[in-house]
Design a protein around this motif. Structure first.
Motif, short mmCIF file in Angstrom:
data_model
loop_
_atom_site.label_atom_id
_atom_site.label_comp_id
_atom_site.label_asym_id
_atom_site.label_seq_id
_atom_site.Cartn_x
_atom_site.Cartn_y
_atom_site.Cartn_z
N LYS A 81 0.87 -1.18 0.00
CA LYS A 81 0.00 0.00 0.00
C LYS A 81 0.90 1.23 0.00
O LYS A 81 1.52 1.54 1.00
N ALA A 82 0.99 1.88 -1.14
CA ALA A 82 1.84 3.06 -1.25
C ALA A 82 0.98 4.32 -1.16
O ALA A 82 -0.14 4.35 -1.68
N GLN A 83 1.51 5.32 -0.50
CA GLN A 83 0.81 6.59 -0.40
C GLN A 83 1.24 7.50 -1.54
O GLN A 83 2.41 7.49 -1.95
N PRO A 84 0.31 8.29 -2.06
CA PRO A 84 0.64 9.17 -3.20
C PRO A 84 1.82 10.09 -2.94
O PRO A 84 2.58 10.38 -3.86
N LYS A 85 2.01 10.53 -1.69
CA LYS A 85 3.11 11.46 -1.42
C LYS A 85 4.48 10.81 -1.63
O LYS A 85 5.47 11.50 -1.80
N TYR A 86 4.55 9.48 -1.63
CA TYR A 86 5.81 8.77 -1.84
C TYR A 86 5.96 8.25 -3.27
O TYR A 86 7.00 7.68 -3.60
N LEU A 87 4.96 8.44 -4.10
CA LEU A 87 4.96 7.84 -5.43
C LEU A 87 6.14 8.28 -6.29
O LEU A 87 6.80 7.46 -6.93
N LYS A 88 6.46 9.56 -6.29
CA LYS A 88 7.57 10.04 -7.12
C LYS A 88 8.91 9.48 -6.62
O LYS A 88 9.76 9.10 -7.41
N CYS A 89 9.06 9.41 -5.33
CA CYS A 89 10.29 8.83 -4.77
C CYS A 89 10.39 7.35 -5.11
O CYS A 89 11.47 6.86 -5.47
N ILE A 90 9.28 6.63 -5.03
CA ILE A 90 9.27 5.21 -5.39
C ILE A 90 9.62 5.04 -6.87
O ILE A 90 10.43 4.20 -7.24
N ALA A 91 9.00 5.87 -7.73
CA ALA A 91 9.25 5.77 -9.17
C ALA A 91 10.71 6.08 -9.49
O ALA A 91 11.37 5.35 -10.24
N PHE A 92 11.24 7.16 -8.91
CA PHE A 92 12.62 7.55 -9.16
C PHE A 92 13.58 6.46 -8.70
O PHE A 92 14.50 6.08 -9.43
N THR A 93 13.34 5.92 -7.54
CA THR A 93 14.20 4.87 -7.00
C THR A 93 14.11 3.61 -7.84
O THR A 93 15.12 2.92 -8.05
N SER A 94 12.93 3.30 -8.36
CA SER A 94 12.77 2.14 -9.26
C SER A 94 13.66 2.30 -10.49
O SER A 94 14.31 1.35 -10.93
N LEU A 95 13.70 3.50 -11.03
CA LEU A 95 14.53 3.76 -12.20
C LEU A 95 16.01 3.67 -11.84
O LEU A 95 16.81 3.11 -12.61
N VAL A 96 16.39 4.19 -10.69
CA VAL A 96 17.79 4.12 -10.25
C VAL A 96 18.22 2.66 -10.08
O VAL A 96 19.31 2.27 -10.51
N LEU A 97 17.36 1.86 -9.45
CA LEU A 97 17.69 0.44 -9.29
C LEU A 97 17.81 -0.26 -10.64
O LEU A 97 18.71 -1.08 -10.85
N ALA A 98 16.91 0.07 -11.57
CA ALA A 98 16.98 -0.52 -12.91
C ALA A 98 18.29 -0.12 -13.60
O ALA A 98 18.91 -0.95 -14.27
N ALA A 99 18.71 1.11 -13.41
CA ALA A 99 19.96 1.57 -14.02
C ALA A 99 21.15 0.82 -13.43
O ALA A 99 22.09 0.47 -14.15
N LYS A 100 21.10 0.55 -12.14
CA LYS A 100 22.20 -0.19 -11.52
C LYS A 100 22.30 -1.60 -12.08
O LYS A 100 23.38 -2.19 -12.09
N ILE A 101 21.21 -2.14 -12.55
CA ILE A 101 21.22 -3.48 -13.14
C ILE A 101 21.63 -3.43 -14.61
O ILE A 101 22.43 -4.24 -15.06
#
Length: 157
Positions: free
Chosen positions: A83-103
């Motif tokens: 259950k993610a809150q909208p206020k964290y959505l951009k941080c979650i999205a950005f971090t998802s991209l950073v993790l993908a880049a690390k891979i």
């Protein structure tokens, strides 16, 4: 005498079957009900905005298309798991991209997390991104890589 085309065809079949099996096991997408993600307050519009923003960030950082696809996959898998809150959505999205880049990306392409945050114009701190990385890795059991459409293109080409 063995026909080399038969061997190549079997190898291709094996690669595709393995990729499909992994995708079936790991692929999760958020379920939208009444215009928002089931179990969260994130609307389908907010989700779509994040996907478009991730594409912009991926292009800004000059990441490969595979990295963008994997970043979206990580985001969707996480949103379907917690259950993610909208206020964290951009941080979650950005971090998802950073993790993908690390891979997916070469070390020279990725800058530091601090550089990426500054380039993105976001107001996250490096500590927030690193904390979100740990949360995502924990929730997805450290298994971030899923087959993407680009993987299938590489297998057949």
């Amino acid at each position: 005498m063995k026909n080399p085309e038969v061997g190549a065809s079997r190898r291709l079949d094996g690669l595709l079957e393995a990729a499909l099996a992994r995708e079936a096991r790991l692929w999760k997408v958020p379920v939208f009900k009444n215009g928002s993600i089931q179990g969260a307050d994130i609307s389908s519009f907010q989700h779509q905005e994040m996907i478009l923003w991730l594409r912009e960030m991926s292009q800004l950082f000059q990441f490969l298309p595979e990295t963008f696809a994997l970043g979206v996959g990580v985001l969707n898998r996480l949103l379907s798991s917690v259950k993610a809150q909208p206020k964290y959505l951009k941080c979650i999205a950005f971090t998802s991209l950073v993790l993908a880049a690390k891979i997916n990306e070469e070390d020279e392409v990725i800058g530091s997390v601090k550089q990426l945050v500054v380039l993105s114009g976001c107001s996250f701190s490096t500590a927030e991104i690193l904390r979100m990385e740990r949360i995502i890795l924990d929730k997805l059991h450290w298994d971030l890589y899923t087959a993407t459409p680009v993987d299938f293109i590489h297998i057949v080409s």
